[in-house]
Write an enzyme that holds these catalytic residues in place. Structure first.
Site, mmCIF file in Angstrom:
data_model
loop_
_atom_site.group_PDB
_atom_site.id
_atom_site.type_symbol
_atom_site.label_atom_id
_atom_site.label_comp_id
_atom_site.label_asym_id
_atom_site.label_seq_id
_atom_site.Cartn_x
_atom_site.Cartn_y
_atom_site.Cartn_z
ATOM 1 N N LYS A 80 7.268 -16.555 10.701
ATOM 2 C CA LYS A 80 8.095 -15.730 9.803
ATOM 3 C C LYS A 80 8.401 -14.355 10.391
ATOM 4 C CE LYS A 80 4.327 -13.812 6.965
ATOM 5 N NZ LYS A 80 4.567 -12.397 7.234
ATOM 6 N N ASP A 81 7.625 -13.917 11.404
ATOM 7 C CA ASP A 81 7.854 -12.614 12.026
ATOM 8 C C ASP A 81 8.862 -12.659 13.167
ATOM 9 O OD1 ASP A 81 5.979 -11.452 10.355
ATOM 10 O OD2 ASP A 81 4.322 -11.775 11.754
ATOM 11 N N THR A 123 2.636 -3.947 -1.357
ATOM 12 C CA THR A 123 3.163 -4.899 -0.366
ATOM 13 C C THR A 123 4.043 -4.136 0.625
ATOM 14 O OG1 THR A 123 4.512 -6.872 0.026
ATOM 15 C CG2 THR A 123 5.144 -5.501 -1.832
ATOM 16 N N LEU A 126 9.791 -6.262 1.998
ATOM 17 C CA LEU A 126 10.942 -5.995 1.132
ATOM 18 C C LEU A 126 11.239 -7.211 0.252
ATOM 19 C CD1 LEU A 126 13.082 -3.862 0.500
ATOM 20 C CD2 LEU A 126 14.515 -4.865 2.268
ATOM 21 N N ARG A 127 11.039 -8.411 0.798
ATOM 22 C CA ARG A 127 11.278 -9.649 0.030
ATOM 23 C C ARG A 127 10.317 -9.738 -1.157
ATOM 24 N NH1 ARG A 127 8.299 -13.968 -0.137
ATOM 25 N NH2 ARG A 127 7.097 -13.219 1.639
ATOM 26 N N ARG A 128 9.022 -9.497 -0.915
ATOM 27 C CA ARG A 128 8.040 -9.561 -2.000
ATOM 28 C C ARG A 128 8.296 -8.466 -3.029
ATOM 29 N NH1 ARG A 128 3.304 -10.298 2.449
ATOM 30 N NH2 ARG A 128 3.397 -12.582 2.670
ATOM 31 N N ARG A 145 0.438 -1.370 4.771
ATOM 32 C CA ARG A 145 0.636 -1.889 6.122
ATOM 33 C C ARG A 145 -0.699 -2.152 6.785
ATOM 34 N NH1 ARG A 145 4.600 -0.808 9.405
ATOM 35 N NH2 ARG A 145 3.482 -2.334 10.666
ATOM 36 N N GLY A 146 -0.665 -2.883 7.904
ATOM 37 C CA GLY A 146 -1.868 -3.176 8.671
ATOM 38 C C GLY A 146 -2.170 -4.658 8.670
ATOM 39 N N ASN A 147 -3.188 -5.059 9.430
ATOM 40 C CA ASN A 147 -3.566 -6.469 9.460
ATOM 41 C C ASN A 147 -4.226 -6.869 8.141
ATOM 42 O OD1 ASN A 147 -6.376 -5.768 9.611
ATOM 43 N ND2 ASN A 147 -6.149 -5.454 11.817
ATOM 44 N N ARG A 151 -5.560 -4.324 5.129
ATOM 45 C CA ARG A 151 -4.891 -4.287 3.824
ATOM 46 C C ARG A 151 -5.864 -4.609 2.685
ATOM 47 N NH1 ARG A 151 -0.320 -8.288 4.206
ATOM 48 N NH2 ARG A 151 -1.183 -8.872 6.218
ATOM 49 N N CYS A 237 14.310 -10.517 9.666
ATOM 50 C CA CYS A 237 13.061 -11.028 9.097
ATOM 51 C C CYS A 237 12.491 -10.084 8.044
ATOM 52 C CB CYS A 237 12.035 -11.275 10.196
ATOM 53 S SG CYS A 237 11.599 -9.813 11.159
#
Length: 525
Positions: A80-81, A123, A126-128, A145-147, A151, A237
């Site tokens: 997805k990225d 989150t 932008l989609r969420r 943000r972050g892994n 998060r 994306c």
């Protein structure tokens, strides 16, 4: 394979899990591997939402560079990225069997806040954000943000947040999913969410053959449909676009959605097609969304309230738009429209010894009129790498390709067999090839394979530079506008035409749209 396959990956826990999964599958085939961790821009810049970073492939760009520099053989990505347009020379080599596709809500105390007017959800997507606000318009959505681990910790530490949204697959793969987390079955996931994708160099046939053995066909079919839907909507994306395809009982079920960033507008589409008859599914659904206000909504998202300062005389994809510097607000449209002509059968009744094709439009015309078996060409010469790839995919091998028409003509003068060549061209084209060949006693038979029509438009006064891709786009522009600012040109022939009108003319290093974008970015650095 005797050499050790170098597997490139981001160095987060999730990315390493994905890389080790691919490593295990490849080693089961009997190959030796080593994992090469690389830190990405997306991991380094944690103070901005992903959609504000202003570059495409925020989590993949560093790995792309490592591959092109021959530091790794393959790269493993969260699919997805990955931008829908891969860098030149890099291809999708395999897709691993998909995991959980859903988004998951992780909350701090309990889920009672879902029925309350005020709540705060975290989150970085932008989609969420858009889908949550569409369902819960009175809630507040804040950036995170972050892994995955970072998060989860941020959610735990922030007393104002009620919950945060994660990809279910990411939580599950590193065993971090809380027992009471909720799958958001109503939220349409990002295209290719839950899938792992492997890239390789296009020229590395041995590596690509190995990757083909680990490819999961069902996942590939579904993710291809989702990403094509994304691409046709011209969304990167990080755009507020969701798409999900799955196969059940030999039928593909698809759902897609486009929203405004604030969630106030939503266009959704669902459609089912039989497996094997699904090849136009993504296009049908994208057109459905576009026809119901999707184009207008995408334009609003792209341009917002910013003034346009760069205009492209060729319509840009969203992936190309995302390559621009943060200071660039670009708009685009096709200033030259193409109509394919019918090519009379008498021209092709016997094998033609020498053929020149200088654009993909020429290839389209030939292959629209005739099958590859009917196109009996002994020697094919062309201009441009992309034209070459298209010819070899649809017609046959290319004997020689040059970057520019003059280079091709000079090569033909010196090396071409025979004294006659058939040139499949437009009604509007430069005389470079016919002139040089004619001066050297080579007969050029011109066949108008397609018609180019000017279709320019007046552009805003705020525009500081214009991107040109052919002499005809320059002419089309001048018909409706005065020459002002900088002319960013794809090649020397286009630049020569632009110099008739513009004082400041700049030429891209290589004849690609991406290289012209790079030229624009250099102007704004």
């Amino acid at each position: 394979m005797s050499k050790i396959i170098r597997i490139g990956t981001r160095d987060s826990e999730l990315a390493l899990w994905q890389a080790k999964t691919v490593q295990s599958i490849i080693e089961q085939l009997g190959h030796k591997t080593v994992i090469v961790p690389v830190k990405s821009t997306g991991d380094l810049v944690l103070n901005k939402p992903i959609y504000e970073l202003g570059i495409t492939g925020v989590f993949t760009k560093t790995l792309d560079i490592a591959m092109l520099n021959d530091d790794i053989d393959i790269a493993v990505h969260s699919f997805k990225d990955v931008p829908t347009l891969l860098p030149a020379g890099i291809v999708q080599a395999a897709v691993i069997k998909r995991g959980n596709v859903r988004d998951t809500l992780v909350f701090k105390d309990n889920e009672e806040f879902l029925s309350q007017k005020d709540a705060v959800i975290a989150t970085g997507s932008l989609r969420r954000r858009a889908q949550w606000l569409n369902r819960y318009p009175t809630h507040t959505v804040e950036d995170i943000r972050g892994n995955v681990n970072l998060r989860l910790q941020k959610l735990e530490d922030n007393d104002n947040w009620n919950a945060a949204i994660f990809a279910a697959a990411g939580l599950g793969r590193i065993d971090k999913r809380p027992e009471d987390a909720i799958n958001l079955n109503w939220m349409i996931p990002a295209p290719a969410q839950g899938a792992i994708m492997v890239t390789a160099l296009e020229e590395d046939e041995e590596i690509r053959a190995i990757c083909a053995e680990i490819n999961h066909e069902e996942t590939e079919i579904c993710t291809t449909i989702e990403r094509k839907f994304l691409n046709l909507l011209e969304g990167g994306c990080s755009a507020p676009i969701g798409a999900l395809a799955f196969i059940k009982d030999e039928e593909i079920n698809f759902t897609g959605v486009l929203l405004s960033p604030d969630g106030s507008k939503k266009i959704e589409v669902t459609r089912n097609e039989k497996l094997g008859e699904h090849h136009n599914l993504a296009q049908f659904c994208a057109e459905y969304v576009i026809e119901r206000g999707g184009k207008r909504l995408m334009d609003e998202i792209k341009l917002s309230d910013k003034k346009i300062n760069i205009y492209s005389t060729k319509r840009l994809t969203e992936d190309q738009r995302l390559l621009f510097h943060n200071d660039v607000v670009a708009d685009s449209s096709d200033f030259a429209k193409i109509n394919l002509n019918r090519i009379h059968p008498s021209i092709l009744k016997k094998e033609i010894e020498n053929v020149i094709i200088t654009s993909k439009n020429g290839v389209e015309s030939l292959t629209t009129n005739y099958s590859a078996a009917e196109l009996q060409f002994k020697n094919i010469y062309c201009v441009g790498r992309r034209t070459k790839r298209m010819i070899e995919k649809r017609i046959g091998p290319v004997k020689f390709a040059a970057n520019y028409a003059q280079d091709l003509a000079e090569h033909l003068v010196e090396f071409m067999e025979g004294t006659e060549v058939t040139y499949f061209c437009s009604n509007l084209h430069l005389d470079t090839i016919p002139t040089i060949l004619g001066e050297n006693n080579i007969t050029v038979k011109e066949v108008e394979a397609y018609e180019t029509k000017y279709d320019g438009k007046a552009i805003a006064d705020s525009v500081e530079g214009v991107m040109f891709y052919s002499p005809s786009t320059v002419e089309s522009y001048i018909q409706k506008n005065k020459a002002k600012g900088v002319a960013f040109c794809i090649g020397t022939t286009t630049a020569d035409e632009a110099k008739k009108y513009f004082e400041d003319v700049r030429i891209a290093k290589v004849p690609t749209v991406e290289s012209v974008v790079e030229l624009v970015n250099e102007f704004y650095i």
